[in-house]
Design a protein around this motif. Structure first.
Motif, PDB file in Angstrom:
ATOM      1  N   ILE A 211      65.122 -48.796 116.295  1.00 31.96           N
ATOM      2  CA  ILE A 211      65.786 -50.053 114.906  1.00 31.96           C
ATOM      3  C   ILE A 211      64.127 -51.059 115.028  1.00 31.96           C
ATOM      4  O   ILE A 211      63.501 -51.747 114.419  1.00 31.96           O
ATOM      5  CB  ILE A 211      66.626 -51.217 115.159  1.00 31.96           C
ATOM      6  N   CYS A 212      64.112 -51.694 116.335  1.00 32.37           N
ATOM      7  CA  CYS A 212      63.400 -53.193 116.458  1.00 32.37           C
ATOM      8  C   CYS A 212      61.976 -52.430 116.426  1.00 32.37           C
ATOM      9  O   CYS A 212      60.833 -53.355 115.960  1.00 32.37           O
ATOM     10  CB  CYS A 212      63.138 -53.193 118.212  1.00 32.37           C
ATOM     11  N   VAL A 213      62.017 -51.052 116.284  1.00 30.51           N
ATOM     12  CA  VAL A 213      59.986 -50.586 116.096  1.00 30.51           C
ATOM     13  C   VAL A 213      59.840 -50.852 114.609  1.00 30.51           C
ATOM     14  O   VAL A 213      59.065 -51.658 113.894  1.00 30.51           O
ATOM     15  CB  VAL A 213      59.765 -49.143 116.662  1.00 30.51           C
TER      16      VAL A 213
ATOM     17  N   PRO B 144      57.818 -57.878 120.851  1.00 31.38           N
ATOM     18  CA  PRO B 144      59.150 -58.069 122.105  1.00 31.38           C
ATOM     19  C   PRO B 144      58.620 -59.316 122.258  1.00 31.38           C
ATOM     20  O   PRO B 144      59.881 -59.803 123.557  1.00 31.38           O
ATOM     21  CB  PRO B 144      58.231 -57.368 122.814  1.00 31.38           C
ATOM     22  N   ASN B 145      58.028 -60.571 122.432  1.00 37.31           N
ATOM     23  CA  ASN B 145      58.540 -61.418 122.864  1.00 37.31           C
ATOM     24  C   ASN B 145      59.107 -62.208 121.944  1.00 37.31           C
ATOM     25  O   ASN B 145      60.018 -63.508 122.721  1.00 37.31           O
ATOM     26  CB  ASN B 145      56.763 -62.832 122.721  1.00 37.31           C
ATOM     27  N   VAL B 146      59.829 -62.038 120.887  1.00 40.22           N
ATOM     28  CA  VAL B 146      60.841 -62.124 120.425  1.00 40.22           C
ATOM     29  C   VAL B 146      61.832 -62.198 120.898  1.00 40.22           C
ATOM     30  O   VAL B 146      63.201 -62.619 120.975  1.00 40.22           O
ATOM     31  CB  VAL B 146      60.902 -61.781 119.412  1.00 40.22           C
ATOM     32  N   LEU B 147      62.367 -60.701 120.959  1.00 41.37           N
ATOM     33  CA  LEU B 147      63.457 -60.007 122.188  1.00 41.37           C
ATOM     34  C   LEU B 147      64.166 -60.399 123.256  1.00 41.37           C
ATOM     35  O   LEU B 147      64.934 -61.175 123.609  1.00 41.37           O
ATOM     36  CB  LEU B 147      63.110 -58.344 121.985  1.00 41.37           C
ATOM     37  N   THR B 148      62.484 -61.077 123.976  1.00 42.75           N
ATOM     38  CA  THR B 148      62.483 -61.671 124.638  1.00 42.75           C
ATOM     39  C   THR B 148      63.796 -62.964 124.611  1.00 42.75           C
ATOM     40  O   THR B 148      64.293 -63.209 125.634  1.00 42.75           O
ATOM     41  CB  THR B 148      61.305 -62.188 125.919  1.00 42.75           C
ATOM     42  N   PHE B 149      63.189 -63.219 124.270  1.00 41.27           N
ATOM     43  CA  PHE B 149      63.509 -64.979 123.794  1.00 41.27           C
ATOM     44  C   PHE B 149      64.879 -65.076 122.947  1.00 41.27           C
ATOM     45  O   PHE B 149      65.815 -66.027 123.645  1.00 41.27           O
ATOM     46  CB  PHE B 149      62.815 -65.908 122.641  1.00 41.27           C
TER      47      PHE B 149
END
Length: 198
Positions: free
Chosen positions: A21-23, A29-34
């Protein structure tokens, strides 16, 4: 398929779906890290008010993001040197937030002894990462010791789910001290072997 393989597949299925879904949505990925860091801040709050089991579940959710950000970066071709740096810095921030939640809890309970133990564990957690980073500016690799971040997070979760956080802090502190000492010794041995004195 073995039992452990079947269990792994069961846990990987929802993660694989989230990663897809994220792809598809092209979430960086930096947003996911945050997002993972923000969730860990919620875990720190839960620790601070003594709601350990809730904190454990929140930490599980936060570390899902810590797992999938790298996978998404690989699949979307957005992996970068800055992304690795960002992930590492945010990991340290998340770790410190959890410790600070416990410092607040023990301070509010007037347990100066465990405020000190938590502060010492936090200090040696930082030194664990710093010792490796500094050593690897001088030698090829310094990944020695018992207490890396995955082990530390697992111990945090065990402490939260079993309501034995005080005992877990002792384990984290002792193993972190041994890890820092081991990295100092390893670096000294490597540099001595090269004849480097400064």
């Amino acid at each position: 398929m073995t039992f452990t393989g079947a269990v792994g597949a069961i846990f990987m299925f929802p993660l694989s779906a989230i990663i897809r879904i994220c792809v598809v949505l092209r979430i960086h990925p930096n947003v996911l890290t945050f997002i993972g860091v923000c969730i860990n801040l919620a875990a720190a709050w839960a620790l601070g008010v003594g709601r350990f089991v809730l904190a454990g579940f929140i930490m599980v959710a936060a570390n899902l993001f810590d797992f999938i950000d790298g996978k998404v970066a690989h699949q979307t071709g957005t992996a970068s040197a800055f992304g690795g740096f960002w992930d590492s810095v945010m990991d340290r921030f998340s770790d410190l937030a959890l410790f600070l939640g416990l410092v607040y809890l023990y301070a509010s309970l007037q347990r100066a002894d465990y405020v000190l133990i938590t502060a010492l564990a936090m200090t040696f957690t930082v030194l664990t990462s710093y010792a490796r980073a500094r050593a690897e500016s001088l030698i090829d690799k310094c990944k020695v010791g018992f207490m890396e971040r995955p082990e530390r997070i697992v111990l945090f979760m065990i402490g939260a789910f079993t309501n034995r956080m005080a005992a877990v802090l002792w384990v984290i502190l002792v193993l972190s001290v041994l890890t820092v000492a081991g990295r100092i010794y390893h670096t000294w041995r490597e540099l001595e072997g090269r004849g480097v004195t400064a």
